[in-house]
Design an enzyme around this catalytic site. Structure first.
Site, short mmCIF file in Angstrom:
data_model
loop_
_atom_site.label_atom_id
_atom_site.label_comp_id
_atom_site.label_asym_id
_atom_site.label_seq_id
_atom_site.Cartn_x
_atom_site.Cartn_y
_atom_site.Cartn_z
N GLY A 244 0.76 -1.24 0.00
CA GLY A 244 0.00 0.00 0.00
C GLY A 244 0.79 1.29 0.00
N PRO A 279 4.90 -5.22 -0.45
CA PRO A 279 4.87 -4.07 -1.37
C PRO A 279 4.79 -4.51 -2.83
CG PRO A 279 7.11 -4.44 -0.61
CD PRO A 279 6.25 -5.46 0.09
N GLY A 280 4.06 -3.77 -3.61
CA GLY A 280 4.00 -4.02 -5.06
C GLY A 280 4.42 -2.75 -5.77
N ARG A 281 3.55 -1.73 -5.66
CA ARG A 281 3.77 -0.47 -6.36
C ARG A 281 5.09 0.20 -5.96
NH1 ARG A 281 -0.69 2.67 -8.04
NH2 ARG A 281 -1.93 1.55 -6.51
N ARG A 317 -5.10 2.51 -16.10
CA ARG A 317 -5.24 3.29 -14.86
C ARG A 317 -5.91 4.66 -15.06
NH1 ARG A 317 -1.79 4.76 -11.65
NH2 ARG A 317 -2.86 4.03 -9.80
N CYS A 348 -12.11 2.70 -29.77
CA CYS A 348 -13.39 3.40 -29.96
C CYS A 348 -14.14 3.52 -28.63
CB CYS A 348 -14.23 2.70 -31.01
SG CYS A 348 -14.29 0.94 -30.75
N GLU A 349 -13.58 4.26 -27.71
CA GLU A 349 -14.18 4.53 -26.41
C GLU A 349 -13.76 5.94 -26.02
OE1 GLU A 349 -15.73 2.49 -23.95
OE2 GLU A 349 -15.45 0.52 -24.87
N1 LLP Z 1 -1.21 -7.17 -0.58
C1 LLP Z 1 -2.51 -7.29 -0.88
C2 LLP Z 1 -3.32 -8.22 -0.14
C3 LLP Z 1 -3.07 -6.52 -1.91
O1 LLP Z 1 -4.34 -6.64 -2.20
C4 LLP Z 1 -2.24 -5.61 -2.64
C5 LLP Z 1 -2.78 -4.80 -3.71
C6 LLP Z 1 -0.88 -5.53 -2.27
C7 LLP Z 1 -0.40 -6.32 -1.25
C8 LLP Z 1 0.08 -4.61 -2.97
O2 LLP Z 1 -0.29 -3.28 -2.79
P1 LLP Z 1 0.67 -2.10 -3.30
O3 LLP Z 1 1.92 -2.12 -2.45
O4 LLP Z 1 0.98 -2.33 -4.72
O5 LLP Z 1 -0.13 -0.87 -3.08
N2 LLP Z 1 -4.83 -1.67 -9.73
C9 LLP Z 1 -4.71 -0.67 -8.71
C10 LLP Z 1 -4.05 -1.18 -7.47
C11 LLP Z 1 -4.76 -2.37 -6.84
C12 LLP Z 1 -4.07 -2.88 -5.61
C13 LLP Z 1 -4.64 -4.19 -5.19
N3 LLP Z 1 -4.02 -4.79 -4.06
C14 LLP Z 1 -3.96 0.53 -9.30
O6 LLP Z 1 -3.62 0.49 -10.47
O7 LLP Z 1 -3.75 1.53 -8.61
#
Ligand code: LLP
Length: 419
Positions: A244, A279-281, A317, A348-349
């Site tokens: 997050g 972490p992902g983002r 996004r 076409c959107e």
């Molecule tokens: N853990 C869980 C259980 C999650 O659901 C998520 C993301 C993460 C970790 C990783 O979160 P991050 O560190 O990346 O914030 N498609 C959306 C984001 C959806 C996030 C879903 N869950 C966007 O493009 O902003």
């Protein structure tokens, strides 16, 4: 108008480079549109995270939903990361990197019976459960195959992460996790669940969170719960904070990872277990660029449009979250005029856009634009809408270029169809 640069993405002599490679060169070799990633950005983000928590017993599980390209996942695995997977498909990909099953967490609000069975059979580190029914089902399936499943309950702390509603997950009205009362009652029924060992307590309150307060509030709440469980005789092995962490797309001022660690570590002093992060983002977003070519410049009355060869099928996004992605020319020319325009794709959107009423430098047909901060939730959310081929993904490491995924062909797109 500012230019968006990072340690690894910078203009040199007015040409935009990713690490030591000019984007212009990649375009000549691979055509447009394409995604390109900076491997050293990923490495730096991971190491900064690790360093910030080096005095604390912890482990990072990269949330591969942000970018599941094998080369990207493999980069983190080689650095020692575990992986957080949200589906059987992600698990399949994670295992292709040879990550040890004990370094995989299976997440997801709607895991199927097959996914749960697979998670138990593969002996993953843990399966997160998000409802009473799911705990009961995990126990049943583990019983059928004579195993003990390691389970953590995802608790919804009911905290407002103050982010886009579509990516808020920690409020009571969201579908994610169980409330604290239900969680306590599930943990207290532990003797009933003969084929489950509760090993952790998990949370994830949302994504792109740029203030520390929601994290602190949620972690404090759940640390209290951890201590309560310990008093009741249940000693858990880990506390999972989720992901997050917000990043800079525009002029946000997100906290840095050292501040995050500084504020969270004191909250953990009462609990004596491993802290998990997902972490992902944070690890990937600003390491990626979507490169696209301008096809036309046009006006409808006063309204100006820049039509590019990439579209919402490549990067969704802006369309679904009105998300801001900075767009800048690959070739910087100081004498350009600034205009207000929409940057749109060929689909076409009306929702097919990357920017609306954006102040941007005037562009010429055939020139290249860089859509910044596209390393997270970019390619993974792409589709074949309008029967468009998915873009290739290129990884750059210093001056080395590797194709992490080739451009899809029209034949690829038909492999599973028949008349
Ligand atoms: N853990 C869980 C259980 C999650 O659901 C998520 C993301 C993460 C970790 C990783 O979160 P991050 O560190 O990346 O914030 N498609 C959306 C984001 C959806 C996030 C879903 N869950 C966007 O493009 O902003």
């Amino acid at each position: 108008m500012q230019f968006f640069e990072t340690d690894f993405i910078k203009y040199r002599n007015d040409e935009l480079y990713i690490e030591d490679v000019p984007l212009k060169q990649l375009t000549e070799q691979h055509g447009t549109p394409f995604y390109v990633y900076s491997k050293n950005h990923f490495i730096k983000q991971y190491r900064d995270f690790e360093n910030a928590f080096k005095g604390t017993k912890h482990k990072i599980f990269y949330a591969m939903k942000a970018n599941f390209n094998l080369s990207v996942v493999d980069t983190f695995v080689k650095l020692g990361s575990g992986v957080d997977v949200n589906s059987e498909g992600e698990l399949f990909r994670a295992l292709k990197t040879n990550v040890h099953p004990h370094s995989i967490i299976l997440t997801g609000v709607g895991k199927t019976k097959d996914e749960i069975r697979l998670g138990i059979e593969k002996d993953l580190l843990l399966i997160k459960a998000e409802s009473i029914e799911e705990v009961e089902l995990i126990n049943k399936i583990a019983g059928e195959i004579n195993k003990i499943a390691r389970v953590a309950i995802r608790v919804n702390p009911d905290v407002d992460p103050k982010t886009h509603p579509y990516i808020s997950t920690g409020l009571a009205n969201s579908k994610f996790g169980v409330d604290t009362r239900t969680a306590l009652s599930l943990y207290s029924r532990r003797n009933e669940f003969k084929n489950i060992q509760f090993t952790g307590l998990d949370m994830h309150i949302g994504s792109q969170i740029t203030s520390l307060d929601p994290f602190i509030e949620a972690v404090k709440k759940l640390c209290e719960m951890y201590c309560q469980l310990k008093k009741d005789g249940l000693k858990l092995d880990h506390f999972d904070v989720g992901g997050g962490i917000g990043v800079k797309y525009r002029n946000e001022t997100p906290f840095n990872i050292e501040e995050y660690a500084e504020k969270l570590i004191p909250c953990f002093t009462k609990i004596d277990c491993e802290i998990i992060f997902e972490p992902g983002r944070y690890l990937t977003a600003n390491g990626g660029i979507l490169v696209t070519e301008v096809i036309y410049n046009m006006s409808n009355g006063d309204k100006r449009f820049i039509i590019v060869d990439s579209a919402m099928n490549d990067l969704l996004r802006p369309t679904i979250y009105h998300a801001y992605h900075h767009i800048q020319p690959v070739k910087r020319i100081s004498s350009r005029n600034k205009i207000i325009a929409d940057v749109v794709g060929p689909i076409c959107e009306t929702g097919d856009y990357f920017a609306k009423d954006r102040e941007i430098f005037e562009t010429k047909t055939g020139e290249l634009l860089a859509v910044m901060s596209s390393g997270a939730y970019g390619m993974v959310m792409s589709s074949n809408y309008n029967a468009r081929r998915r873009a290739p993904e290129i990884m750059v490491n210093g001056d080395k270029v590797s194709v992490a995924r080739t451009r899809e062909t029209f034949e690829h797109m038909l492999w599973d169809e028949q008349i």
